[in-house]
Design a protein around this motif. Sequence first.
Motif, mmCIF file in Angstrom:
data_model
loop_
_atom_site.group_PDB
_atom_site.id
_atom_site.type_symbol
_atom_site.label_atom_id
_atom_site.label_comp_id
_atom_site.label_asym_id
_atom_site.label_seq_id
_atom_site.Cartn_x
_atom_site.Cartn_y
_atom_site.Cartn_z
ATOM 1 N N ALA A 46 8.954 13.375 1.912
ATOM 2 C CA ALA A 46 8.597 12.661 0.682
ATOM 3 C C ALA A 46 8.194 11.225 0.991
ATOM 4 O O ALA A 46 7.280 10.684 0.378
ATOM 5 N N PHE A 47 8.864 10.605 1.960
ATOM 6 C CA PHE A 47 8.518 9.238 2.361
ATOM 7 C C PHE A 47 7.073 9.181 2.831
ATOM 8 O O PHE A 47 6.295 8.339 2.398
ATOM 9 N N HIS A 48 6.698 10.109 3.692
ATOM 10 C CA HIS A 48 5.327 10.126 4.206
ATOM 11 C C HIS A 48 4.332 10.436 3.100
ATOM 12 O O HIS A 48 3.252 9.851 3.065
ATOM 13 N N GLN A 49 4.666 11.334 2.192
ATOM 14 C CA GLN A 49 3.739 11.662 1.104
ATOM 15 C C GLN A 49 3.609 10.513 0.118
ATOM 16 O O GLN A 49 2.505 10.156 -0.273
ATOM 17 N N GLN A 50 4.717 9.915 -0.280
ATOM 18 C CA GLN A 50 4.663 8.838 -1.263
ATOM 19 C C GLN A 50 4.044 7.573 -0.679
ATOM 20 O O GLN A 50 3.321 6.864 -1.356
ATOM 21 N N SER A 51 4.350 7.287 0.564
ATOM 22 C CA SER A 51 3.806 6.073 1.156
ATOM 23 C C SER A 51 2.350 6.275 1.557
ATOM 24 O O SER A 51 1.615 5.320 1.708
ATOM 25 N N GLN A 52 1.928 7.534 1.705
ATOM 26 C CA GLN A 52 0.565 7.872 2.105
ATOM 27 C C GLN A 52 0.138 7.042 3.315
ATOM 28 O O GLN A 52 -0.951 6.502 3.379
ATOM 29 N N ASN A 53 1.059 6.937 4.270
ATOM 30 C CA ASN A 53 0.853 6.148 5.480
ATOM 31 C C ASN A 53 0.610 4.679 5.175
ATOM 32 O O ASN A 53 -0.007 3.973 5.943
ATOM 33 N N TYR A 54 1.054 4.252 4.042
ATOM 34 C CA TYR A 54 1.033 2.844 3.693
ATOM 35 C C TYR A 54 2.470 2.380 3.616
ATOM 36 O O TYR A 54 3.396 3.174 3.595
ATOM 37 N N GLY A 55 2.649 1.101 3.510
ATOM 38 C CA GLY A 55 3.993 0.593 3.449
ATOM 39 C C GLY A 55 4.168 -0.456 2.375
ATOM 40 O O GLY A 55 3.313 -0.644 1.517
ATOM 41 N N VAL A 56 5.289 -1.108 2.454
ATOM 42 C CA VAL A 56 5.666 -2.147 1.504
ATOM 43 C C VAL A 56 5.954 -3.415 2.298
ATOM 44 O O VAL A 56 6.578 -3.359 3.358
ATOM 45 N N LEU A 57 5.495 -4.543 1.796
ATOM 46 C CA LEU A 57 5.760 -5.832 2.411
ATOM 47 C C LEU A 57 6.419 -6.725 1.357
ATOM 48 O O LEU A 57 5.903 -6.843 0.244
ATOM 49 N N ILE A 58 7.559 -7.301 1.709
ATOM 50 C CA ILE A 58 8.331 -8.129 0.784
ATOM 51 C C ILE A 58 8.468 -9.514 1.402
ATOM 52 O O ILE A 58 8.847 -9.636 2.574
ATOM 53 N N ILE A 59 8.163 -10.529 0.627
ATOM 54 C CA ILE A 59 8.283 -11.913 1.090
ATOM 55 C C ILE A 59 9.431 -12.562 0.339
ATOM 56 O O ILE A 59 9.481 -12.514 -0.889
ATOM 57 N N SER A 60 10.361 -13.160 1.090
ATOM 58 C CA SER A 60 11.470 -13.869 0.450
ATOM 59 C C SER A 60 11.672 -15.214 1.143
ATOM 60 O O SER A 60 11.229 -15.419 2.273
ATOM 61 N N ASP A 61 12.353 -16.107 0.445
ATOM 62 C CA ASP A 61 12.574 -17.444 0.992
ATOM 63 C C ASP A 61 13.921 -17.529 1.699
ATOM 64 O O ASP A 61 14.634 -16.527 1.828
ATOM 65 N N GLN A 62 14.289 -18.726 2.135
ATOM 66 C CA GLN A 62 15.521 -18.923 2.911
ATOM 67 C C GLN A 62 16.778 -18.615 2.113
ATOM 68 O O GLN A 62 17.840 -18.380 2.682
ATOM 69 N N ASP A 63 16.659 -18.595 0.789
ATOM 70 C CA ASP A 63 17.803 -18.254 -0.061
ATOM 71 C C ASP A 63 17.824 -16.776 -0.440
ATOM 72 O O ASP A 63 18.571 -16.374 -1.331
#
Length: 178
Positions: free
Chosen positions: A131-148
């Motif tokens: 399911a991970f491979h199907q849902q991500s369709q070979n794409y991913g997620v990128l999350i940006i967070s700060d020092q806090d």
Amino acid sequence: MESKVNPLSVVQAVSWIAVFLFFLMMSGCGMGQQSSTRSFQAVSTLGKLSVGKPLPTYAGTSESGLQASNKPAEHKSLIHLLHTDLPPLCVNEECGAFGSIANLKGADLYGGSDLKLADQVFGIFPTDNEAFHQQSQNYGVLIISDQDAKIRAIYQHVDLPDVETVLQDAEAILAQAD
């Protein structure tokens, strides 16, 4: 009068046609890639994550023993990259060139394809690998967070070649947060 066809001429003609078709096919593939638009998109909420909210707390160790968590270790900000083509958990250069690029932009990069992190911590993908491979369709997620550990941006449908472009956006996003 009987005409004879030179077998060498036929072989040369067929060879030239094959070469022409090969280059035509390759240039068609390249043109399709050049004309495609970027697929990633910024979203305000994804799974348990929301821009402006803190990252869920977690801790992990890469195969080489480097620590990853919801806070940056060496830099002012943190980038999480979840993608099926990465190792289960990687830190900075262990994630390949993207770690170095993130470091140059003033961020630590924690990445990986660990389904427990994606599902149980971030609530993004189910723990079923297929399911991970199907849902991500070979794409991913990128999350940006700060020092806090406050989430500044979330991108979905990020393909690895898109990461450098997204990291340029990250630099501007984090500059606004300072």
